[in-house]
Design an enzyme around this catalytic site. Structure first.
Site, short mmCIF file in Angstrom:
data_model
loop_
_atom_site.label_atom_id
_atom_site.label_comp_id
_atom_site.label_asym_id
_atom_site.label_seq_id
_atom_site.Cartn_x
_atom_site.Cartn_y
_atom_site.Cartn_z
N ASP A 124 0.83 -1.20 0.00
CA ASP A 124 0.00 0.00 0.00
C ASP A 124 0.87 1.25 0.00
O ASP A 124 2.06 1.19 0.34
CB ASP A 124 -0.90 0.03 1.24
CG ASP A 124 -2.17 -0.78 1.05
OD1 ASP A 124 -2.29 -1.42 0.01
OD2 ASP A 124 -3.02 -0.75 1.95
N LYS A 146 -4.09 3.02 -2.83
CA LYS A 146 -5.37 3.67 -3.04
C LYS A 146 -5.21 5.14 -2.67
O LYS A 146 -5.31 5.51 -1.50
CB LYS A 146 -6.46 3.00 -2.20
CG LYS A 146 -6.66 1.53 -2.56
CD LYS A 146 -7.66 0.86 -1.63
CE LYS A 146 -7.82 -0.61 -2.00
NZ LYS A 146 -8.75 -1.32 -1.08
N MET A 261 -9.67 8.25 8.50
CA MET A 261 -10.26 8.49 7.17
C MET A 261 -11.38 9.52 7.24
O MET A 261 -12.39 9.41 6.55
CB MET A 261 -10.78 7.17 6.57
CG MET A 261 -9.71 6.12 6.41
SD MET A 261 -10.34 4.53 5.81
CE MET A 261 -11.21 3.95 7.29
#
Length: 333
Positions: A124, A146, A261
């Site tokens: 990641d 991402k 997030m």
């Protein structure tokens, strides 16, 4: 790739990376972990380099005639032509490794050993990419980052990569930031592998929900202030039909609230907590890029934090902490 740091006068070297390859983000993080200031010259930078520049970890230059004389070190990206591993084994396996919040020093010893022995590393964007310098020669590295509102690898594709490489007899390490089982979708990857008959191991990582506040000098619990904390996702607003969090209940718990997030939805989240009765003067903070050279901390209270975070350009990845423990520690001189 190790530099002799710092410079003789004690300062951090200013390094220019030229001819970056598809694994340039690994080169960058290795240099950052050694204390360097990093610029990258690339006429056509990929999404990962743009992401690093957006997080203020590097300065990106697209011009061809850049003056290289002002740098202490000009380095041709050593990973620009990495080879792919081969193996004769018939039975592979997958190891889910939590890499911690980003700095190499916060990756566990077991996690580093998994990296060193991997045939394939599936990484990641927030993983400790400097660890890949210690991968064995010929190890295949697959970046599946991402990037918010940018390059995106669907989870189904990631699952397929893990299964495909393991069925080919390889030892596959899935290297993520934080911990795989704390909003890391590690459970989905576990199930995909088990359904394909592939053995799975887990190496836990230091979750960013705990590590990032600590790196910013914010405890999640503090005697006489709070007896616990709760970690929630803020990837959608409280009013979004996809949200199943009882924000009103959170406002009444008396616990430290940790939001991952939650950058884009922060104004809506704080507004909901205020409507639910949480004191507007409740201490609050947002920390971006915890543990990295670009770490930024904004303090305020529940009512003022969204505006303060926006003014300081707090962006993902960021951790928000709400509760009296935010202001528990005395400032250092």
């Amino acid at each position: 790739m190790t530099l002799r740091l710092p410079l003789p006068d004690g300062s951090a070297p200013h390094v220019l990376v030229v001819e970056p390859g598809p694994r340039a983000s690994e080169t960058v993080q290795s240099l950052l972990d050694q204390g360097a200031r990093v610029d990258v010259q690339s006429p056509a930078p990929d999404a990962r380099l743009v992401d690093l520049a957006g997080r203020r970890l590097i300065t990106l230059h697209t011009e061809d005639d850049l003056d290289t004389g002002r740098y202490d070190i000009v380095l041709r990206d050593p990973l620009r032509a990495a080879a792919t591993a081969t193996t004769d084994r018939t039975t592979g396996r997958v190891v889910l490794v939590g890499g911690g919040p980003g700095p190499l020093g916060l990756l566990t010893i077991a996690g580093l050993e998994a990296v060193r022995t991997a045939d394939v590393l599936v990484c990641d964007r927030l993983a400790p990419l400097a660890a890949l310098e210690q991968a064995k020669p010929g190890a295949e590295v697959v970046h599946v980052g991402k990037i918010p509102r940018g390059e995106f690898t669907p989870q189904e594709q990631i699952n397929a990569i893990l299964v495909d490489r393991a069925l080919a007899g390889r030892r596959v390490v899935r290297l993520k930031g934080g911990d795989n089982f704390v909003f890391g979708r590690g459970g989905e990857e576990w199930n995909a592998c088990v359904e394909a008959g592939i053995p799975v191991e887990v190496v836990p990582g230091v979750s960013s929900s705990i590590a990032v506040p600590a790196l910013a000098g914010i405890p999640l619990t503090h005697r006489s202030l709070t007896q616990g904390f709760v970690v929630v996702s803020g990837h959608v607003t409280p009013e979004d039909p996809r949200s199943d969090i009882d924000w009103d209940a959170l406002a009444r718990l008396g616990l430290t609230i940790v939001i991952l997030m939650g950058v884009a939805a922060l104004p809506e989240i704080t507004a909901r907590l205020l409507r639910a009765g949480l004191d507007p003067a409740t201490p609050a903070a947002s920390i971006a890029d915890g543990g990295m050279p670009s770490q930024r901390l904004v303090r305020g209270d529940l009512a003022t934090l969204p505006a303060a975070a926006a003014a300081e350009d707090i962006g993902a990845p960021a951790v928000t902490v709400i509760g009296p423990a935010v202001s528990a520690l005395l400032p250092q001189a």
